[in-house]
Design an enzyme around this catalytic site. Structure first.
Site, PDB file in Angstrom:
ATOM      1  N   ASP A 103       0.863  -1.185   0.000  1.00 57.14           N
ATOM      2  CA  ASP A 103       0.000   0.000   0.000  1.00 57.14           C
ATOM      3  C   ASP A 103       0.895   1.230   0.000  1.00 57.14           C
ATOM      4  O   ASP A 103       1.250   1.757   1.047  1.00 57.14           O
ATOM      5  CB  ASP A 103      -0.918  -0.025   1.220  1.00 57.14           C
ATOM      6  CG  ASP A 103      -2.061   0.975   1.095  1.00 57.14           C
ATOM      7  OD1 ASP A 103      -2.075   1.751   0.125  1.00 57.14           O
ATOM      8  OD2 ASP A 103      -2.942   0.971   1.978  1.00 57.14           O
ATOM      9  N   ILE A 104       1.267   1.648  -1.217  1.00 53.34           N
ATOM     10  CA  ILE A 104       2.243   2.736  -1.333  1.00 53.34           C
ATOM     11  C   ILE A 104       1.656   3.997  -1.962  1.00 53.34           C
ATOM     12  O   ILE A 104       2.237   5.056  -1.875  1.00 53.34           O
ATOM     13  CB  ILE A 104       3.491   2.281  -2.126  1.00 53.34           C
ATOM     14  CG1 ILE A 104       3.157   2.011  -3.593  1.00 53.34           C
ATOM     15  CG2 ILE A 104       4.124   1.048  -1.484  1.00 53.34           C
ATOM     16  CD1 ILE A 104       4.363   1.793  -4.478  1.00 53.34           C
ATOM     17  N   LYS A 105       0.501   3.868  -2.637  1.00 51.77           N
ATOM     18  CA  LYS A 105      -0.231   5.001  -3.226  1.00 51.77           C
ATOM     19  C   LYS A 105       0.691   5.943  -3.993  1.00 51.77           C
ATOM     20  O   LYS A 105       0.609   7.166  -3.843  1.00 51.77           O
ATOM     21  CB  LYS A 105      -1.011   5.755  -2.150  1.00 51.77           C
ATOM     22  CG  LYS A 105      -2.114   4.918  -1.501  1.00 51.77           C
ATOM     23  CD  LYS A 105      -2.942   5.728  -0.535  1.00 51.77           C
ATOM     24  CE  LYS A 105      -4.046   4.910   0.092  1.00 51.77           C
ATOM     25  NZ  LYS A 105      -3.565   3.907   1.073  1.00 51.77           N
ATOM     26  N   ARG A 106       1.530   5.372  -4.819  1.00 49.53           N
ATOM     27  CA  ARG A 106       2.432   6.198  -5.615  1.00 49.53           C
ATOM     28  C   ARG A 106       1.730   6.675  -6.894  1.00 49.53           C
ATOM     29  O   ARG A 106       0.733   6.112  -7.324  1.00 49.53           O
ATOM     30  CB  ARG A 106       3.684   5.409  -5.992  1.00 49.53           C
ATOM     31  CG  ARG A 106       4.531   4.987  -4.807  1.00 49.53           C
ATOM     32  CD  ARG A 106       5.139   6.198  -4.093  1.00 49.53           C
ATOM     33  NE  ARG A 106       6.221   5.807  -3.212  1.00 49.53           N
ATOM     34  CZ  ARG A 106       6.129   5.670  -1.899  1.00 49.53           C
ATOM     35  NH1 ARG A 106       4.986   5.892  -1.296  1.00 49.53           N
ATOM     36  NH2 ARG A 106       7.166   5.323  -1.171  1.00 49.53           N
ATOM     37  N   THR A 140      -0.691  -0.230  -4.602  1.00 49.96           N
ATOM     38  CA  THR A 140      -1.743   0.759  -4.836  1.00 49.96           C
ATOM     39  C   THR A 140      -1.133   1.963  -5.556  1.00 49.96           C
ATOM     40  O   THR A 140      -0.002   2.366  -5.271  1.00 49.96           O
ATOM     41  CB  THR A 140      -2.393   1.200  -3.514  1.00 49.96           C
ATOM     42  OG1 THR A 140      -1.371   1.661  -2.611  1.00 49.96           O
ATOM     43  CG2 THR A 140      -3.148   0.038  -2.879  1.00 49.96           C
TER      44      THR A 140
END
Length: 305
Positions: A103-106, A140
């Protein structure tokens, strides 16, 4: 990798992912004391404490669920030692046969997105050799840069047979400030959902795409619409339990085949021993409390499906 995720869900009959989002105040005193005794009250000590905490939970739940979702911010806050703990957590989960959703939302454009994709899903070239960096199975991704920001991730997904979950409708209360705004009469999240479906057609597994999406459990009516818009995209569903989403809310997120969604719970499982329902386990048996919470979540979702 989407095929592996689905196979794991079917084998364990558990469309559930455990969010490994450790905070130091979740970690039992004995674990913290041991880490601080070895490394002092330092970043290294904090990182060791969360790694040992994670390991206990992973050992307790790996046979129940198909996947885990470590949230990178909880590790980044401890600097380089925290990132080492993140990598150790990813590797240990994979050793246990779990699918790892980073879950890194890059999200960025061009070479920056390509570097994120290489670092988390693919390989990076070092002279004549190449190496995997963090090596998660999915990550993510924020899609709001458009195709410039998403294509580098899709390219690596095709090459590595891995996957991404694009943010479409998030579970936080203020998500509507942007995501619900109307464009030509349609909310923005619907337009993003249509793009997810379009991009996903480029890289398909057996029945579902490598390109999935994130839709919060706190918005079931929106989830129902988005399920129809993205029939071949797996939905990662945050917001169950602690954020107010219920198992009954989740039914519209699934397709008629009983697949199509995987539901996340983070602190509801990893900090279960702090909940009155599981307080009888105590700090010492925090991992057993997490296992029981995972079992209860799985039964709850199965009951509604």
């Amino acid at each position: 990798m989407i095929n592996k995720l689905i196979a794991g869900i079917q084998k364990k009959n558990a469309p559930v992912v455990v969010g490994l989002d450790p905070m130091l105040n979740y970690v039992p005193g004995k674990i913290k004391d041991a880490a601080f005794e070895e490394f002092g009250e330092t970043l290294e000590g904090a990182a060791e404490a969360i790694w040992q905490f994670n390991k206990g939970i992973i050992d307790a739940i790996y046979d129940l669920v198909p996947a885990v979702k470590p949230q990178i911010a909880m590790y980044e806050q401890f600097g380089i030692p925290g990132m080492v703990a993140f990598k150790k957590t990813v590797d240990y989960c994979k050793e246990k046969g779990l699918v790892v959703i980073g879950d890194i939302k890059r999200g960025d454009i061009g070479s920056t997105s390509a570097a994120y994709a290489a670092g988390h899903l693919g390989k990076v070239a070092v002279g004549s050799k190449s190496y995997y960096g963090f090596d998660e199975d999915f990550i993510t991704v924020n899609p709001y840069f458009g195709i410039d920001g998403v294509k580098p991730f899709i390219d690596v997904c095709k090459e590595e047979k891995k996957g991404i979950f694009l943010l479409v409708k998030t579970s936080n209360p203020s998500s509507g400030e942007f995501q619900d705004q109307k464009i030509d009469g349609k909310p923005l999240y619907e337009l993003v959902g249509r793009k997810v479906a379009e991009w996903g057609e480029e890289c398909m597994g057996d029945a579902y795409s490598y390109v999935g999406c994130v839709v919060g459990a706190t918005y079931p009516e929106m989830g129902k619409v988005l399920r129809k818009i993205m029939p071949k995209s797996y939905i990662l569903v945050p917001g169950y339990g602690a954020q107010g989403g219920t198992a009954k809310d989740l039914v519209p997120y699934f397709n008629e085949d009983g697949l199509g969604a995987i539901v996340n719970s983070s602190r509801g499982i990893i900090a279960a021993y702090k909940n009155d329902t599981y307080a009888k386990f105590g700090e010492e048996n925090y991992a057993e409390a997490s296992r029981k919470a995972a079992e209860d979540m799985i039964a709850d979702i199965r009951g509604c499906l």
